[in-house]
Design an enzyme around this catalytic site. Structure first.
Site, PDB file in Angstrom:
ATOM      1  N   LYS A 142     -17.853  -1.738   5.145  1.00 46.31           N
ATOM      2  CA  LYS A 142     -18.170  -2.728   4.115  1.00 46.31           C
ATOM      3  C   LYS A 142     -19.666  -2.791   3.810  1.00 46.31           C
ATOM      4  CE  LYS A 142     -17.153  -7.478   2.721  1.00 46.31           C
ATOM      5  NZ  LYS A 142     -16.454  -8.740   3.076  1.00 46.31           N
TER       6      LYS A 142
ATOM      7  N   MET B  10      23.359  10.263   3.981  1.00 42.95           N
ATOM      8  CA  MET B  10      23.235  11.522   4.713  1.00 42.95           C
ATOM      9  C   MET B  10      23.424  11.316   6.211  1.00 42.95           C
ATOM     10  SD  MET B  10      22.994  14.725   4.093  1.00 42.95           S
ATOM     11  CE  MET B  10      22.142  15.111   2.561  1.00 42.95           C
TER      12      MET B  10
ATOM     13  N   GLU C  76       0.822  -1.223   0.000  1.00 36.45           N
ATOM     14  CA  GLU C  76       0.000   0.000   0.000  1.00 36.45           C
ATOM     15  C   GLU C  76       0.849   1.263   0.000  1.00 36.45           C
ATOM     16  OE1 GLU C  76      -2.582  -3.239   1.798  1.00 36.45           O
ATOM     17  OE2 GLU C  76      -0.505  -2.565   2.088  1.00 36.45           O
TER      18      GLU C  76
END
Length: 572
Positions: free
Chosen positions: A175, A484, A63
């Site tokens: 739902k 970094m 996702e």
């Protein structure tokens, strides 16, 4: 039964549909071209209606990949990115992307599944308080409790996401709502009395700014992503040329003004150019257009533009005066404000000495590095990509050193070619964002410049790139470290490299091949030139693993707590 009654009954029957079908029909009405998502139990009714809907859906492998892909799509297309995720973990997996989109003002409409209304609050399987979780990281969110309200909510969501200051809007759908039926009415107008963004500038404030420009001897424009969101790049160029005012960009504003223009001074901030940062320090008039005065841009506020009258043009009134005291506030869409400023045809101030000073700084303190053709310097790698793509590519990045080198050395000539995570600084952003960018412009050359660490956070999306045969060129800037983090530990923590070095990396070439994508490796500049030329000559995806100089740092740099005039690493 009369004929009229039969016609009316037929009309009602035609427009009555399930909540899941309403969602599909609403997306069609909004001209949505692509959806990014991942199915699960709570959204199965929606996916069942998607099956034969004709709407193009991209099944990402996580996702987080879906929402970053939607962000990339939105940045390049200018249209809202659309995401579907299931309840519980599906919804919580998009939290990072929502936060990223919120802070960078990216328009998204996100649909999450939810457990049935009768069990909400009972800790049901895969239940999460998505509305509560996402309230601080969305422009607005909804939970649908009545199927009759669904069309209205979807229409409002698209309106809110794309107007004013753009941002993500989430709709949480239980739902049972997706299987309940009601009449579908998507013709209603959006009426939100409490949400009426100001898009046109106040005439008096514009006149104040015109007068300030005429009096200024050292003016400068700081242009942010608001210029791009407003599609105002042409107006910015026209205004800067009309008034002969130099332009500086924020990280997210890059491309809003041509990087090869004589008035362009470069990027501002922690890793900005010497000329840009000194211009902000020395200016007597600062015109901020669509930037939010982020701390990475301003450095220590005590030393930020200390001699300047500050004008701030922004569609979000909450940003004006939030970080930097503002003398001339202009609440407006950037394009509308610039059009009005151009129309005023104000008289520029006496700025000849200012331009002479700026050009002197440009000559004396350009971006620089010490090249070594026996290895690959990361700065040179970005320059090669720029040269071989003629500065026309869409470039996506992750976050870290490679991101800063891309911002410094890829000279963006036009807008909507730069896709990066700004405010949140999200590792794993670059690869899925490239998927969305490529789908937004299928014929464009898309280059995803990523670090070896960030790439591994979302590398599963290589499967999508292969499946859709997207010709993305994936450039891994491989320095075998969290670059970094390592740089900061070197400078600020006495070279105590605590868990920032990653000498044991996977074989990225074999990894690419496992996903049926061509992989190549380069360790010298000569090899880099060869493999890049080969990659850009093919219409297929290619992964390129560049073993760059491992201890290279990003300079110039403004250390935390320092002012923009206190840069280090300006000279070799």
């Amino acid at each position: 039964m009369t004929t009229n009654m039969k016609v009316e009954e037929k009309r009602v029957q035609k427009t009555k549909m399930s909540g899941a079908l309403m969602l599909i029909e609403a997306l069609k009405a909004e001209n949505v071209e692509v959806i990014f998502g991942y199915p699960g139990g709570a959204v199965l009714p929606i996916y069942d209606k998607l099956y034969d809907s004709g709407v193009f859906h991209v099944l990402t492998r996580h996702e987080q990949g879906a929402i970053h892909a939607a962000e990339g799509y939105a940045r390049i297309s200018g249209k809202p990115g659309v995401v579907i995720a299931t309840s519980g973990p599906g919804a919580t997996n998009i939290v990072t992307g929502l936060t990223d989109a919120m802070i960078d003002s990216i328009p998204l409409v996100v649909f999450t599944g939810q457990v049935a209304t009768q069990v909400i609050g009972s800790d049901a399987f895969q239940e999460a308080d998505v509305v509560g979780i996402t309230m601080p990281i969305t422009k607005h969110n909804y939970q649908v409790r009545d199927v009759n309200e669904l069309p209205k909510i979807i229409k409002e969501a698209f309106h809110i996401a794309t107007t004013g200051r753009p941002g993500p809007v989430l709709i949480d759908i239980p739902k049972d709502i997706t299987v309940s039926e009601a009449e579908f009415d998507y013709e209603q107008e959006v009426k939100l009395p409490g949400y009426q963004p100001t898009t046109r500038p106040n005439h008096l404030q514009i006149r104040k700014l015109v007068e300030a420009v005429s009096q200024a001897k050292k003016p400068v424009i700081l242009a942010g992503a608001g210029v791009l969101h407003a599609n105002a790049a042409a107006e910015l160029k026209q205004y800067a040329e009309q008034q002969n005012i130099p332009v500086i960009h924020t990280l997210l504003g890059l491309g809003g003004f041509p990087a090869d223009h004589p008035l362009f001074l470069g990027m501002a901030g922690m890793h900005g150019t010497y000329t840009a940062n000194m211009a902000l320090y020395e200016c007597d008039l600062l015109i901020n257009i669509g930037a939010r005065f982020d701390d990475r841009v301003t450095g220590n506020l005590k030393y930020f533009a200390p001699k300047a009258t500050v004008a701030h043009i922004d569609i979000d009134p909450a940003e004006i005066g939030k970080n930097v005291p503002t003398h001339i506030p202009v609440v407006s869409d950037a394009k509308e404000a610039l059009k009005e400023l151009i129309h005023q045809e104000g008289k520029p101030g006496d700025t000849a000495a200012w331009h002479e000073q700026l050009n002197k700084w440009k000559r004396e303190f350009p971006l620089m590095y010490k090249n070594d053709a026996a290895t690959i310097k990361p700065q040179r790698l970005v320059e090669l990509i720029y040269e071989l793509t003629n500065g026309e590519a869409i470039v996506t990045t992750d976050v870290g050193q490679h991101q800063m080198w891309a911002a410094q050395y890829y000279k963006f000539k036009k807008p909507h070619r730069w896709v990066t995570s700004g405010g949140l600084g999200t590792m794993g952003f670059g690869l899925p964002a490239a998927i969305g960018a490529q789908l937004a412009e299928p014929k464009a050359t898309v280059v995803s410049i990523v670090g070896d660490a960030g790439f591994q956070m979302t590398l599963q999306e290589l499967s999508v790139i292969h499946e859709l045969n997207l010709p993305i060129k994936i450039v891994i800037v491989n320095n075998q470290s969290l670059g970094m983090v390592r740089q900061w530990q070197e400078i600020f923590y006495e070279k105590r490299y605590s868990h920032s070095l990653i000498p044991n990396q996977p074989d990225f070439v074999k990894l690419a091949e496992a996903y049926n994508i061509k992989g190549v490796r380069a360790k010298t500049e000569e090899e880099a030139v060869r493999v890049l030329k080969e990659a850009f000559s093919t219409a297929a995806p290619v992964l390129l693993d560049f073993h760059v100089t491992a201890d290279e740092n990003v300079y110039p740099m403004v250390a935390p707590g320092k002012g923009l005039h206190e840069m280090v690493g300006v000279k070799l």
